[in-house]
Each structure stands twice: as C-alpha cells, then as structure tokens.
Scaffold this motif. Structure first.
Motif, PDB file in Angstrom:
ATOM      1  N   LEU A 143       0.819  -1.214   0.000  1.00 53.84           N
ATOM      2  CA  LEU A 143       0.000   0.000   0.000  1.00 53.84           C
ATOM      3  C   LEU A 143       0.850   1.260   0.000  1.00 53.84           C
ATOM      4  N   PHE A 144       2.043   1.184   0.598  1.00 55.11           N
ATOM      5  CA  PHE A 144       2.900   2.353   0.762  1.00 55.11           C
ATOM      6  C   PHE A 144       4.082   2.370  -0.204  1.00 55.11           C
ATOM      7  N   GLN A 145       4.090   1.497  -1.185  1.00 50.49           N
ATOM      8  CA  GLN A 145       5.243   1.382  -2.088  1.00 50.49           C
ATOM      9  C   GLN A 145       5.621   2.726  -2.716  1.00 50.49           C
ATOM     10  N   LYS A 146       4.686   3.371  -3.359  1.00 44.61           N
ATOM     11  CA  LYS A 146       4.997   4.616  -4.079  1.00 44.61           C
ATOM     12  C   LYS A 146       5.402   5.726  -3.121  1.00 44.61           C
ATOM     13  N   GLU A 147       4.710   5.823  -1.992  1.00 41.00           N
ATOM     14  CA  GLU A 147       4.973   6.918  -1.067  1.00 41.00           C
ATOM     15  C   GLU A 147       6.340   6.789  -0.405  1.00 41.00           C
ATOM     16  N   ILE A 148       6.705   5.596   0.029  1.00 39.22           N
ATOM     17  CA  ILE A 148       8.013   5.421   0.661  1.00 39.22           C
ATOM     18  C   ILE A 148       9.123   5.641  -0.354  1.00 39.22           C
ATOM     19  N   ALA A 149       8.961   5.081  -1.555  1.00 37.64           N
ATOM     20  CA  ALA A 149       9.988   5.248  -2.586  1.00 37.64           C
ATOM     21  C   ALA A 149      10.188   6.719  -2.928  1.00 37.64           C
ATOM     22  N   ALA A 150       9.095   7.471  -2.983  1.00 39.93           N
ATOM     23  CA  ALA A 150       9.200   8.892  -3.305  1.00 39.93           C
ATOM     24  C   ALA A 150       9.865   9.677  -2.189  1.00 39.93           C
ATOM     25  N   ALA A 151       9.721   9.214  -0.949  1.00 43.39           N
ATOM     26  CA  ALA A 151      10.205   9.971   0.202  1.00 43.39           C
ATOM     27  C   ALA A 151      11.682   9.755   0.496  1.00 43.39           C
ATOM     28  N   VAL A 152      12.229   8.581   0.178  1.00 42.96           N
ATOM     29  CA  VAL A 152      13.570   8.257   0.673  1.00 42.96           C
ATOM     30  C   VAL A 152      14.672   8.369  -0.375  1.00 42.96           C
ATOM     31  N   GLY A 153      14.335   8.349  -1.653  1.00 38.92           N
ATOM     32  CA  GLY A 153      15.344   8.570  -2.678  1.00 38.92           C
ATOM     33  C   GLY A 153      16.285   7.410  -2.927  1.00 38.92           C
ATOM     34  N   VAL A 154      15.952   6.209  -2.439  1.00 37.78           N
ATOM     35  CA  VAL A 154      16.727   5.002  -2.726  1.00 37.78           C
ATOM     36  C   VAL A 154      15.754   3.929  -3.194  1.00 37.78           C
ATOM     37  N   PRO A 155      16.238   2.833  -3.792  1.00 39.53           N
ATOM     38  CA  PRO A 155      15.330   1.767  -4.205  1.00 39.53           C
ATOM     39  C   PRO A 155      14.539   1.210  -3.025  1.00 39.53           C
ATOM     40  N   VAL A 156      13.264   0.930  -3.263  1.00 38.55           N
ATOM     41  CA  VAL A 156      12.366   0.414  -2.230  1.00 38.55           C
ATOM     42  C   VAL A 156      11.599  -0.776  -2.779  1.00 38.55           C
ATOM     43  N   ALA A 157      11.532  -1.841  -1.999  1.00 38.95           N
ATOM     44  CA  ALA A 157      10.735  -3.025  -2.348  1.00 38.95           C
ATOM     45  C   ALA A 157       9.932  -3.398  -1.112  1.00 38.95           C
ATOM     46  N   THR A 158       8.692  -2.950  -1.055  1.00 36.41           N
ATOM     47  CA  THR A 158       7.904  -3.111   0.161  1.00 36.41           C
ATOM     48  C   THR A 158       7.330  -4.500   0.343  1.00 36.41           C
ATOM     49  N   SER A 159       7.152  -5.268  -0.742  1.00 33.25           N
ATOM     50  CA  SER A 159       6.333  -6.470  -0.628  1.00 33.25           C
ATOM     51  C   SER A 159       6.827  -7.602  -1.512  1.00 33.25           C
ATOM     52  N   SER A 160       6.744  -8.817  -0.981  1.00 35.97           N
ATOM     53  CA  SER A 160       7.040 -10.011  -1.762  1.00 35.97           C
ATOM     54  C   SER A 160       6.138 -10.127  -2.977  1.00 35.97           C
ATOM     55  N   LEU A 161       4.953  -9.498  -2.911  1.00 31.70           N
ATOM     56  CA  LEU A 161       4.013  -9.542  -4.024  1.00 31.70           C
ATOM     57  C   LEU A 161       4.580  -8.930  -5.300  1.00 31.70           C
ATOM     58  N   MET A 162       5.592  -8.095  -5.175  1.00 38.08           N
ATOM     59  CA  MET A 162       6.180  -7.449  -6.347  1.00 38.08           C
ATOM     60  C   MET A 162       6.820  -8.460  -7.297  1.00 38.08           C
ATOM     61  N   GLN A 163       7.040  -9.684  -6.831  1.00 37.31           N
ATOM     62  CA  GLN A 163       7.607 -10.738  -7.686  1.00 37.31           C
ATOM     63  C   GLN A 163       6.612 -11.308  -8.684  1.00 37.31           C
ATOM     64  N   VAL A 164       5.324 -11.100  -8.448  1.00 35.06           N
ATOM     65  CA  VAL A 164       4.322 -11.790  -9.262  1.00 35.06           C
ATOM     66  C   VAL A 164       4.516 -11.562 -10.763  1.00 35.06           C
ATOM     67  N   PRO A 165       4.698 -10.328 -11.241  1.00 36.10           N
ATOM     68  CA  PRO A 165       4.904 -10.159 -12.687  1.00 36.10           C
ATOM     69  C   PRO A 165       6.146 -10.867 -13.203  1.00 36.10           C
ATOM     70  N   TRP A 166       7.207 -10.909 -12.404  1.00 35.50           N
ATOM     71  CA  TRP A 166       8.427 -11.594 -12.838  1.00 35.50           C
ATOM     72  C   TRP A 166       8.170 -13.087 -12.968  1.00 35.50           C
ATOM     73  N   VAL A 167       7.538 -13.660 -11.939  1.00 34.38           N
ATOM     74  CA  VAL A 167       7.281 -15.098 -11.966  1.00 34.38           C
ATOM     75  C   VAL A 167       6.331 -15.451 -13.097  1.00 34.38           C
ATOM     76  N   GLN A 168       5.326 -14.622 -13.310  1.00 35.45           N
ATOM     77  CA  GLN A 168       4.374 -14.874 -14.391  1.00 35.45           C
ATOM     78  C   GLN A 168       5.090 -14.963 -15.736  1.00 35.45           C
ATOM     79  N   ALA A 169       6.093 -14.133 -15.920  1.00 31.59           N
ATOM     80  CA  ALA A 169       6.820 -14.127 -17.192  1.00 31.59           C
ATOM     81  C   ALA A 169       7.565 -15.428 -17.450  1.00 31.59           C
ATOM     82  N   THR A 170       7.796 -16.215 -16.407  1.00 29.01           N
ATOM     83  CA  THR A 170       8.525 -17.483 -16.575  1.00 29.01           C
ATOM     84  C   THR A 170       7.613 -18.658 -16.901  1.00 29.01           C
ATOM     85  N   LEU A 171       6.318 -18.486 -16.741  1.00 29.71           N
ATOM     86  CA  LEU A 171       5.401 -19.617 -16.842  1.00 29.71           C
ATOM     87  C   LEU A 171       4.953 -19.867 -18.278  1.00 29.71           C
ATOM     88  N   PRO A 172       4.619 -21.113 -18.599  1.00 31.35           N
ATOM     89  CA  PRO A 172       4.131 -21.424 -19.936  1.00 31.35           C
ATOM     90  C   PRO A 172       2.718 -20.894 -20.141  1.00 31.35           C
TER      91      PRO A 172
END
Length: 247
Positions: free
Chosen positions: A98-127
C-alpha cells in the motif's frame, strides 16, 4: 612497512554512520518468535542488514486495519535507515505494498515493500495457460489496493491462513508469544494445497507473508511447483546492491 611515494592514493569515502549493510528492513512491532528463515531473524540473510522497528505498527493494525495512519511512521523510519547507511529499503510485511509509491518517493533510494512485487516476474517465466497464485496470511483483507500497489493482476487467485490453527492467531492476533512451528507449517502447506486444488492453472506460488519462508520448502515438496517468497526476492534485490566481483 614503508609506503612508496609513488603508490596510488586510496580514498575511503565517508558520509554514513554504518557501513557494510546496504539493505534496511522496516519491521513491524511484534513479539512472536522469528525463527530461522523469518525475515526478522538476522541469521536468515547471507549478508548483513539494518533493522528498524516501527513503533505502534502491529501486525493486526497493518494486516487487518489497512495500516491506517501509519504511513508517516514508516517514512520516518525509512529515512532513519537511509541516514544510517541503507542504500535500499524493504519491509517485513507484504501488506505494505500500500505504501510502495509513497516510501519510494520519500527516501530517494530503491524500495521493495512487498514479496508480491515478484508476481509479474514469476508470471513471465510460466508457460501459456499457467498463472501465479498467492498464499497470504490474510486472504480476507488482502484488497485490490494491495495488489495494485505491487503490480499484481486483480484476478490473481489467493488463499489465506486465517482459518488455520496456529500461524494466523499467533502472528496477526497475537494470542500468545510462543508458536507451534510444526502446526504453523501445516497451516501454510494446507493453504497452498487448497489454492492449487481450486485453481489447477496455477503454475507457481508467491508467498505474501515475510514469515512464511521457513515453510516454503515443505510447500514446494507437497505441491511440486515453484514457490517464491521474500527470501527469493530480497536476495535478488541485494545482488544489485553488491554485485559479485568475478575478477
């Protein structure tokens, strides 16, 4: 030892308080046991990390109440970690997408708030014809806003552990400090089995909860599908902060 006047100069760069731990982890405030494999157990990681507990951010508030009112606290804590020396920030709750965009905008370094962010990557590997499924600590409160914050399709199938006997009531409801680890594992495995039984097109699972990595191997052995979690994501994330030198 004599240093030659012709030796190249060596400048050590300063500006931080702590060195050698480029990853900062924002922690919820909780008292349940963090066993090896849990994100909050320092021995889980093959590299040093920096921790910062966000006061008042209980699992119940974050998971069941949408982390209402807690964004400023997470931003302040993330900034503290960056001041200490963190070069990237992550969190120990997948619901903080929920806070991904806000934290990333506030701190100025890479931010990965959630394991859920892997879903598009994993989907790309599937048949073709296969998709990612989610096992979450609380299926009833993982909302479209959480999924959108991590770039997860809204029709992604998911199953929660809230009807289990141990995992949810210890981690989220804080009914006791101790935990039956074997029963917690059964709760996670049973949720994964239910997900696959209801959705035969699931070709891989992503575990939302950062306390689930200790049980990922048991789940993978049970269902025979790839299982990804916060450990798989953060080891990848850290690899970009400190690439292996092969020379």
């Amino acid at each position: 030892m004599t240093i030659s006047a012709n030796a190249p100069s060596r400048i050590a760069r300063g500006g931080k308080a702590i060195y050698g731990a480029p990853l900062g982890i924002l922690m919820l405030e909780a008292r349940f046991p963090r066993i090896a494999g849990d994100m909050g157990n320092g021995t889980t990681w093959p590299f040093p990390v920096l921790y910062r507990v966000v006061s008042g951010a209980s699992p119940e508030k974050v998971v069941l109440k949408g982390a209402a009112g807690l964004l400023p606290d997470f931003i302040d804590a993330a900034k503290d970690l960056v001041r200490l020396g963190a070069e990237a920030i992550t969190t120990n709750c997948g619901f903080l997408s929920l806070f991904q965009k806000e934290i990333a905008a506030a701190v100025g370094v890479p931010v990965a708030t959630s394991s859920l962010m892997q879903v598009p990557w994993v989907q790309a590997t599937l048949p073709p014809g296969k998709r990612v499924g989610l096992v979450t600590v609380s299926g009833s409160t993982l909302t479209p806003a959480h999924l959108e914050g991590a770039g997860v399709p809204l029709d992604t199938p998911l199953v929660g552990t809230e009807h289990g006997k141990e995992f949810f009531r210890v981690l989220i409801k804080a009914e006791k400090d101790d935990m039956d680890v074997a029963q917690a594992e059964r709760d996670v495995v049973e949720a994964g089995k239910e997900l696959v039984a209801k959705n035969p097109d699931v070709g891989a699972i992503v575990l939302e909860c950062t306390n689930m990595p200790p049980y990922a191997a048991a789940l993978q052995a049970e269902i025979g599908l790839p299982v990804y979690d916060i450990y798989s994501m953060i080891t990848w994330f850290h690899a970009g902060l400190r690439p292996r030198a092969f020379a």
